[in-house]
Design a protein around this motif. Structure first.
Motif, mmCIF file in Angstrom:
data_model
loop_
_atom_site.group_PDB
_atom_site.id
_atom_site.type_symbol
_atom_site.label_atom_id
_atom_site.label_comp_id
_atom_site.label_asym_id
_atom_site.label_seq_id
_atom_site.Cartn_x
_atom_site.Cartn_y
_atom_site.Cartn_z
ATOM 1 N N LEU A 50 -4.232 1.662 -24.903
ATOM 2 C CA LEU A 50 -5.541 1.892 -24.283
ATOM 3 C C LEU A 50 -5.798 0.910 -23.144
ATOM 4 C CD1 LEU A 50 -7.765 2.617 -27.429
ATOM 5 C CD2 LEU A 50 -6.972 4.249 -25.702
ATOM 6 N N LEU A 51 -5.410 -0.348 -23.332
ATOM 7 C CA LEU A 51 -5.595 -1.342 -22.272
ATOM 8 C C LEU A 51 -4.771 -0.997 -21.035
ATOM 9 C CD1 LEU A 51 -5.660 -4.706 -24.285
ATOM 10 C CD2 LEU A 51 -7.565 -3.615 -23.079
ATOM 11 N N LEU A 52 -3.506 -0.623 -21.255
ATOM 12 C CA LEU A 52 -2.663 -0.242 -20.124
ATOM 13 C C LEU A 52 -3.217 0.997 -19.422
ATOM 14 C CD1 LEU A 52 0.887 -0.762 -21.683
ATOM 15 C CD2 LEU A 52 -0.285 -2.247 -20.057
ATOM 16 N N ALA A 55 -6.252 0.098 -17.294
ATOM 17 C CA ALA A 55 -5.878 -0.575 -16.044
ATOM 18 C C ALA A 55 -5.389 0.431 -15.010
ATOM 19 C CB ALA A 55 -4.807 -1.623 -16.318
ATOM 20 N N ILE A 56 -4.600 1.402 -15.452
ATOM 21 C CA ILE A 56 -4.071 2.403 -14.522
ATOM 22 C C ILE A 56 -5.186 3.297 -13.985
ATOM 23 C CG2 ILE A 56 -2.619 4.461 -14.383
ATOM 24 C CD1 ILE A 56 -0.732 3.048 -16.385
ATOM 25 N N VAL A 57 -6.042 3.782 -14.874
ATOM 26 C CA VAL A 57 -7.126 4.673 -14.447
ATOM 27 C C VAL A 57 -8.090 3.933 -13.517
ATOM 28 C CG1 VAL A 57 -9.122 5.986 -15.252
ATOM 29 C CG2 VAL A 57 -6.949 6.151 -16.474
ATOM 30 N N THR A 58 -8.396 2.675 -13.840
ATOM 31 C CA THR A 58 -9.294 1.895 -12.986
ATOM 32 C C THR A 58 -8.724 1.734 -11.587
ATOM 33 O OG1 THR A 58 -10.147 0.672 -14.903
ATOM 34 C CG2 THR A 58 -10.479 -0.315 -12.733
ATOM 35 N N SER A 59 -7.434 1.440 -11.510
ATOM 36 C CA SER A 59 -6.812 1.282 -10.184
ATOM 37 C C SER A 59 -6.858 2.588 -9.403
ATOM 38 C CB SER A 59 -5.369 0.796 -10.339
ATOM 39 O OG SER A 59 -4.542 1.808 -10.901
ATOM 40 N N TYR A 65 -4.164 2.524 -4.145
ATOM 41 C CA TYR A 65 -2.947 1.786 -3.805
ATOM 42 C C TYR A 65 -2.727 0.581 -4.726
ATOM 43 C CZ TYR A 65 -2.588 4.720 0.305
ATOM 44 O OH TYR A 65 -2.450 5.816 1.134
ATOM 45 N N LEU A 66 -3.749 0.213 -5.488
ATOM 46 C CA LEU A 66 -3.558 -0.835 -6.499
ATOM 47 C C LEU A 66 -2.534 -0.402 -7.540
ATOM 48 C CD1 LEU A 66 -7.229 -2.059 -7.115
ATOM 49 C CD2 LEU A 66 -5.414 -3.277 -5.901
ATOM 50 N N PHE A 67 -2.405 0.904 -7.714
ATOM 51 C CA PHE A 67 -1.421 1.400 -8.677
ATOM 52 C C PHE A 67 -0.007 1.008 -8.277
ATOM 53 C CE2 PHE A 67 1.375 4.897 -10.213
ATOM 54 C CZ PHE A 67 1.244 4.650 -11.571
ATOM 55 N N ILE A 68 0.242 0.923 -6.963
ATOM 56 C CA ILE A 68 1.562 0.479 -6.514
ATOM 57 C C ILE A 68 1.792 -0.966 -6.942
ATOM 58 C CG2 ILE A 68 3.033 0.082 -4.504
ATOM 59 C CD1 ILE A 68 1.653 2.388 -3.121
ATOM 60 N N GLY A 69 0.742 -1.785 -6.897
ATOM 61 C CA GLY A 69 0.858 -3.158 -7.388
ATOM 62 C C GLY A 69 1.179 -3.217 -8.867
#
Length: 304
Positions: A50-52, A55-59, A65-69
Motif C-alpha cells: 500500500l505504501l509503494l 507513492a506511485i499514485v501520488t507521483s 515525471y516524478l514517477f521516472i525518479g
C-alpha cells in the motif's frame, strides 16, 4: 544414646521421589509453528504494498515525471541487491559503478530520446564494463563481464521501457494500465493459489506457483486490462483483453526467471529491505519484463 540416635534419624534425608516415566519436559522440543499457507508475513506485505502504491499514485497525480525518479531509485536499489547476491553466493563481481551510472543514464535518456537514448546508453555501458574489469586480470573476466551485461539488460534497460510510458500526454493512463495489470496478475494469482492451488506449474523452479494461481492471474489480468484500456486510454476492450493476457504471461515469466536465478545462487530473497516481500528486486521481477511488453502493446494499440 537414644537422644543422639533420634537426632541422627531426624537428619537422614528423605529419599527423593522417583520421577514419573516419560520424557523430561525440558528436553521435549516445542512443536514447530504451523506454516502459513500465505507463505509470508501477510500484514507486513500488504502494508508495504500500500505504501509503494500510494507513492506511485501520488507521483502520477501530481507531477507525473516524478514517477521516472521512482523508477530510477528502484532500478539502482535492485541493481545493488543483485550485485550483492551474486557476490555473496558465487563470488561473481559485476562492474557495479559502470552498471549503476549507465543504468541511470538509460532511465533518464529514455525520457527525452526514447528508445535511441536508452539503447545508446546501454551500448556505452557495456563498453565501459569491458574496460572497467580489465585491471582485475583474466581470472573470472568472462564470468564477471557476462554477469555485468546481464544485470544492465535485465534491470535498467527493461526499466527504461517503464520510463518511456510517462512522456506522452496520456502517460498517466499508460503507467496505470501497466501497473494495474501487473498488480492484478500478482494479486489474482496469489489469492487463487492460496485458496485452491493444487497443481504445481514449475515445481523444480517455484514449488508454490500453481496452475490454479495462473488461472486466477489470467482472470484478474484480463479484467484489469479491459477496464484500463477502455476507461483510461482510447482503446477497445478486446485490446485490453490481449494486453491483460500478455501482462499475465510476462509477469509470470519474470517471477519464474527470478526464482530460477535465486535457486541457482542458493538464496531465498535478493534482499530484506521490504518486510513481507524480501528485497526490492523480489518486487521488480514481474514488473521489469512487463514494462517492455506494456510499451510495445500500448504503442501499437494506442499510438501517440
Amino acid at each position: 544414646m537414644s537422644q543422639v540416635s533420634e537426632e541422627r534419624e531426624d537428619r537422614v534425608d528423605a529419599p527423593e521421589p522417583v520421577p514419573a516415566a516419560g520424557p523430561d519436559p525440558e528436553t521435549v522440543p516445542e512443536p514447530a509453528p504451523k506454516a502459513s499457507r500465505a507463505g509470508r508475513n501477510l500484514p507486513a506485505a500488504i502494508g508495504v504494498g500500500l505504501l509503494l502504491g500510494a507513492a506511485i499514485v501520488t507521483s502520477l497525480l501530481t507531477v507525473r515525471y516524478l514517477f521516472i525518479g521512482i523508477i530510477a531509485i528502484a532500478i539502482a536499489v535492485g541493481t545493488i541487491e543483485l550485485a550483492g547476491a551474486l557476490k555473496r553466493a558465487a563470488d561473481i563481481r559485476i562492474a557495479l559503478v559502470p552498471v549503476l551510472v549507465g543504468g541511470q543514464a538509460m532511465i533518464w535518456l529514455a525520457w527525452p530520446f526514447g528508445r535511441e537514448g536508452a539503447l545508446t546508453a546501454f551500448v556505452l555501458t557495456v563498453l565501459v564494463c569491458l574496460l572497467w574489469r580489465l585491471p582485475g586480470g583474466a581470472k573470472g573476466y568472462l564470468r564477471d563481464i557476462s554477469a555485468s551485461v546481464f544485470a544492465v539488460a535485465y534491470i535498467p534497460l527493461f526499466g527504461a521501457f517503464a520510463a518511456m510510458l510517462v512522456p506522452p500526454a496520456d502517460g498517466v493512463g499508460r503507467v496505470l494500465a501497466f501497473m494495474i495489470g501487473v498488480v492484478a496478475s500478482d494479486t489474482g494469482g496469489y489469492i487463487a493459489g492460496v485458496l485452491g492451488g493444487k497443481h504445481p506449474m514449475a515445481p523444480s523452479i517455484s514449488p508454490k506457483k500453481t496452475w490454479e494461481g495462473f488461472a486466477g492471474s489470467l482472470v484478474a489480468g484480463v479484467v484489469a486490462g479491459a477496464l484500463t484500456l477502455s476507461l483510461l486510454l482510447d482503446g477497445h476492450a478486446w485490446q485490453g483483453v490481449l494486453f491483460g493476457a500478455a501482462i499475465v504471461c510476462t509477469a509470470t515469466l519474470g517471477d519464474l526467471v527470478e526464482s530460477l536465478i535465486k535457486r541457482d545462487l542458493g538464496v531465498k530473497d535478493m534482499g530484506n529491505m521490504l518486510p513481507g516481500h524480501g528485497g526490492l528486486m523480489d518486487r521488480l521481477d514481474s514488473l521489469l519484463p512487463s514494462a517492455v511488453v506494456s510499451w510495445l502493446l500500448l504503442s501499437a494499440f494506442v499510438p501517440v
